[in-house]
Design a protein around this motif. Structure first.
Motif, PDB file in Angstrom:
ATOM      1  N   PRO A   1      35.940  99.164 -18.768  1.00  0.00           N
ATOM      2  CA  PRO A   1      36.616 100.473 -18.718  1.00  0.00           C
ATOM      3  C   PRO A   1      36.851 100.981 -17.298  1.00  0.00           C
ATOM      4  CG  PRO A   1      34.808 100.531 -20.288  1.00  0.00           C
ATOM      5  CD  PRO A   1      34.698  99.238 -19.539  1.00  0.00           C
ATOM      6  N   PHE A   2      36.062 100.512 -16.362  1.00  0.00           N
ATOM      7  CA  PHE A   2      36.225 100.971 -14.993  1.00  0.00           C
ATOM      8  C   PHE A   2      37.379 100.219 -14.349  1.00  0.00           C
ATOM      9  CE2 PHE A   2      31.820 101.681 -16.158  1.00  0.00           C
ATOM     10  CZ  PHE A   2      31.747 103.052 -15.945  1.00  0.00           C
ATOM     11  N   SER A   3      38.343 100.957 -13.906  1.00  0.00           N
ATOM     12  CA  SER A   3      39.538 100.330 -13.359  1.00  0.00           C
ATOM     13  C   SER A   3      40.129 101.230 -12.286  1.00  0.00           C
ATOM     14  CB  SER A   3      40.557 100.084 -14.469  1.00  0.00           C
ATOM     15  OG  SER A   3      40.890 101.292 -15.119  1.00  0.00           O
ATOM     16  N   VAL A   4      40.997 100.616 -11.506  1.00  0.00           N
ATOM     17  CA  VAL A   4      41.713 101.340 -10.466  1.00  0.00           C
ATOM     18  C   VAL A   4      43.181 101.356 -10.878  1.00  0.00           C
ATOM     19  CG1 VAL A   4      42.323 101.377  -8.019  1.00  0.00           C
ATOM     20  CG2 VAL A   4      40.080 100.495  -8.736  1.00  0.00           C
ATOM     21  N   PRO A   5      43.717 102.523 -11.232  1.00  0.00           N
ATOM     22  CA  PRO A   5      45.118 102.569 -11.664  1.00  0.00           C
ATOM     23  C   PRO A   5      46.064 102.379 -10.474  1.00  0.00           C
ATOM     24  CG  PRO A   5      44.169 104.771 -11.682  1.00  0.00           C
ATOM     25  CD  PRO A   5      43.071 103.827 -11.287  1.00  0.00           C
ATOM     26  N   ILE A   6      46.921 101.369 -10.585  1.00  0.00           N
ATOM     27  CA  ILE A   6      47.907 101.140  -9.515  1.00  0.00           C
ATOM     28  C   ILE A   6      49.305 100.998 -10.101  1.00  0.00           C
ATOM     29  CG2 ILE A   6      46.237 100.077  -7.956  1.00  0.00           C
ATOM     30  CD1 ILE A   6      47.556  97.373  -8.624  1.00  0.00           C
ATOM     31  N   GLY A   7      49.464 101.286 -11.364  1.00  0.00           N
ATOM     32  CA  GLY A   7      50.740 101.157 -12.051  1.00  0.00           C
ATOM     33  C   GLY A   7      50.474 101.093 -13.540  1.00  0.00           C
ATOM     34  N   PRO A   8      51.386 100.504 -14.292  1.00  0.00           N
ATOM     35  CA  PRO A   8      51.190 100.448 -15.744  1.00  0.00           C
ATOM     36  C   PRO A   8      49.999  99.572 -16.154  1.00  0.00           C
ATOM     37  CG  PRO A   8      53.177  99.263 -15.113  1.00  0.00           C
ATOM     38  CD  PRO A   8      52.662  99.941 -13.886  1.00  0.00           C
ATOM     39  N   VAL A   9      49.624  98.652 -15.300  1.00  0.00           N
ATOM     40  CA  VAL A   9      48.469  97.795 -15.567  1.00  0.00           C
ATOM     41  C   VAL A   9      47.446  98.063 -14.468  1.00  0.00           C
ATOM     42  CG1 VAL A   9      47.664  95.426 -15.895  1.00  0.00           C
ATOM     43  CG2 VAL A   9      49.986  96.033 -16.564  1.00  0.00           C
ATOM     44  N   PRO A  10      46.266  98.572 -14.820  1.00  0.00           N
ATOM     45  CA  PRO A  10      45.274  98.881 -13.784  1.00  0.00           C
ATOM     46  C   PRO A  10      44.527  97.637 -13.313  1.00  0.00           C
ATOM     47  CG  PRO A  10      44.419  99.440 -15.930  1.00  0.00           C
ATOM     48  CD  PRO A  10      45.829  98.971 -16.148  1.00  0.00           C
ATOM     49  N   VAL A  11      43.932  97.736 -12.131  1.00  0.00           N
ATOM     50  CA  VAL A  11      43.025  96.689 -11.654  1.00  0.00           C
ATOM     51  C   VAL A  11      41.716  96.911 -12.401  1.00  0.00           C
ATOM     52  CG1 VAL A  11      41.753  95.762  -9.689  1.00  0.00           C
ATOM     53  CG2 VAL A  11      44.089  96.572  -9.380  1.00  0.00           C
ATOM     54  N   ALA A  12      41.406  96.000 -13.294  1.00  0.00           N
ATOM     55  CA  ALA A  12      40.217  96.138 -14.142  1.00  0.00           C
ATOM     56  C   ALA A  12      39.159  95.134 -13.716  1.00  0.00           C
ATOM     57  CB  ALA A  12      40.597  95.928 -15.602  1.00  0.00           C
ATOM     58  N   PHE A  13      37.947  95.391 -14.148  1.00  0.00           N
ATOM     59  CA  PHE A  13      36.835  94.503 -13.828  1.00  0.00           C
ATOM     60  C   PHE A  13      36.502  93.567 -14.988  1.00  0.00           C
ATOM     61  CE2 PHE A  13      36.380  98.142 -11.015  1.00  0.00           C
ATOM     62  CZ  PHE A  13      36.415  97.491  -9.799  1.00  0.00           C
ATOM     63  N   ALA A  14      37.308  93.635 -16.047  1.00  0.00           N
ATOM     64  CA  ALA A  14      37.057  92.779 -17.210  1.00  0.00           C
ATOM     65  C   ALA A  14      37.114  91.311 -16.839  1.00  0.00           C
ATOM     66  CB  ALA A  14      38.072  93.078 -18.313  1.00  0.00           C
ATOM     67  N   ASN A  15      38.128  90.916 -16.067  1.00  0.00           N
ATOM     68  CA  ASN A  15      38.236  89.487 -15.772  1.00  0.00           C
ATOM     69  C   ASN A  15      37.076  88.995 -14.913  1.00  0.00           C
ATOM     70  OD1 ASN A  15      39.401  90.880 -13.626  1.00  0.00           O
ATOM     71  ND2 ASN A  15      41.137  89.509 -13.429  1.00  0.00           N
ATOM     72  N   LEU A  16      36.533  89.823 -14.031  1.00  0.00           N
ATOM     73  CA  LEU A  16      35.343  89.422 -13.275  1.00  0.00           C
ATOM     74  C   LEU A  16      34.185  89.157 -14.235  1.00  0.00           C
ATOM     75  CD1 LEU A  16      33.671  88.997 -10.704  1.00  0.00           C
ATOM     76  CD2 LEU A  16      33.317  91.476 -10.631  1.00  0.00           C
ATOM     77  N   ALA A  17      33.984  90.059 -15.190  1.00  0.00           N
ATOM     78  CA  ALA A  17      32.906  89.885 -16.171  1.00  0.00           C
ATOM     79  C   ALA A  17      33.141  88.649 -17.033  1.00  0.00           C
ATOM     80  CB  ALA A  17      32.779  91.132 -17.033  1.00  0.00           C
ATOM     81  N   ILE A  18      34.383  88.383 -17.383  1.00  0.00           N
ATOM     82  CA  ILE A  18      34.705  87.193 -18.190  1.00  0.00           C
ATOM     83  C   ILE A  18      34.492  85.929 -17.365  1.00  0.00           C
ATOM     84  CG2 ILE A  18      36.566  85.954 -19.378  1.00  0.00           C
ATOM     85  CD1 ILE A  18      37.610  88.840 -20.147  1.00  0.00           C
ATOM     86  N   PHE A  19      34.872  85.958 -16.099  1.00  0.00           N
ATOM     87  CA  PHE A  19      34.604  84.811 -15.225  1.00  0.00           C
ATOM     88  C   PHE A  19      33.105  84.512 -15.194  1.00  0.00           C
ATOM     89  CE2 PHE A  19      38.414  86.079 -12.305  1.00  0.00           C
ATOM     90  CZ  PHE A  19      39.314  85.492 -13.176  1.00  0.00           C
ATOM     91  N   LEU A  20      32.293  85.545 -15.062  1.00  0.00           N
ATOM     92  CA  LEU A  20      30.838  85.347 -15.046  1.00  0.00           C
ATOM     93  C   LEU A  20      30.342  84.827 -16.391  1.00  0.00           C
ATOM     94  CD1 LEU A  20      29.691  88.474 -13.023  1.00  0.00           C
ATOM     95  CD2 LEU A  20      29.617  86.082 -12.280  1.00  0.00           C
ATOM     96  N   ALA A  21      30.909  85.323 -17.478  1.00  0.00           N
ATOM     97  CA  ALA A  21      30.497  84.867 -18.810  1.00  0.00           C
ATOM     98  C   ALA A  21      30.746  83.370 -18.975  1.00  0.00           C
ATOM     99  CB  ALA A  21      31.224  85.659 -19.896  1.00  0.00           C
ATOM    100  N   VAL A  22      31.930  82.898 -18.582  1.00  0.00           N
ATOM    101  CA  VAL A  22      32.203  81.470 -18.746  1.00  0.00           C
ATOM    102  C   VAL A  22      31.403  80.644 -17.751  1.00  0.00           C
ATOM    103  CG1 VAL A  22      34.460  81.798 -19.815  1.00  0.00           C
ATOM    104  CG2 VAL A  22      34.343  81.453 -17.353  1.00  0.00           C
ATOM    105  N   TYR A  23      31.113  81.220 -16.610  1.00  0.00           N
ATOM    106  CA  TYR A  23      30.297  80.513 -15.623  1.00  0.00           C
ATOM    107  C   TYR A  23      28.884  80.296 -16.158  1.00  0.00           C
ATOM    108  CZ  TYR A  23      30.539  78.782 -10.861  1.00  0.00           C
ATOM    109  OH  TYR A  23      30.628  77.967  -9.769  1.00  0.00           O
TER     110      TYR A  23
END
Length: 185
Positions: A24-46
């Motif tokens: 949920p924590f994100s930085v809005p920079i347009g219609p798609v925010p910079v989210a931290f979900a993909n970082l968490a998903i990268f760690l999950a698969v790692y």
């Protein structure tokens, strides 16, 4: 149930929770925010490998679909998942599959980075196609709004995930919670 299966299920639940907390924590920079979900998903698969890491990602998507505010900006529900930026959320699944598979089958951190970059590219592809279809944007406009601004952020998240993931794998192996797989070189 085997002890290993119970451990994997619990680990999957914990990492799904981490994705839900960070997303949920994100930085809005347009219609798609910079989210931290993909970082968490990268760690999950790692940490969990491609199968269980992808399952933890799927659990996150289902929790958001069920109405808990776990998507960027504390969004949730079918409207968010199927809306213009929903393709990026759904793109997390192939991102986890591809990135995790390459991490599982190689030892080189450079190949791990390549796997996460390829997975992210698939996420961009699916999300951009969905964004164009839903919003009536041209591909060029969608790339300018939804991809180009995110490339430096996502590359940074990949670097963080590889460094942190490698460290966490090592520490978990020392504690007996993680078994290193032998990968042919």
């Amino acid at each position: 149930m085997k002890h290993e299966t119970i451990q994997k299920l619990c680990s999957c639940g914990v990492l799904a929770a981490v994705i839900c907390v960070l997303s949920p924590f994100s930085v809005p920079i347009g219609p798609v925010p910079v989210a931290f979900a993909n970082l968490a998903i990268f760690l999950a698969v790692y940490l969990l490998g491609w199968k269980w890491g992808t399952v933890s990602c799927l659990v996150y998507l289902l929790v958001g679909l069920a109405g808990l505010p776990v998507f960027s900006g504390f969004g949730s529900g079918a409207a968010k998942l199927l809306g213009p930026t929903g393709g990026y959320l759904l793109g997390y699944l192939p991102m986890a599959l591809v990135g995790g598979w390459i991490i599982d089958h190689t030892r080189s951190k450079w190949l791990h980075a390549l796997g996460l970059v390829l997975g992210t590219a698939l996420c961009y592809l699916l999300g951009t196609a969905w964004f164009c279809w839903q919003g009536g944007y041209t591909v060029g406009a969608a790339l300018g709004l939804c991809v180009t601004p995110f490339i430096p952020f996502d590359l940074g998240k990949i670097v963080i995930a590889i460094g942190l993931g490698s460290l966490l794998r090592h520490r978990l192996a020392q504690a007996g919670f993680y078994k290193e797989k032998r990968v042919a070189r």
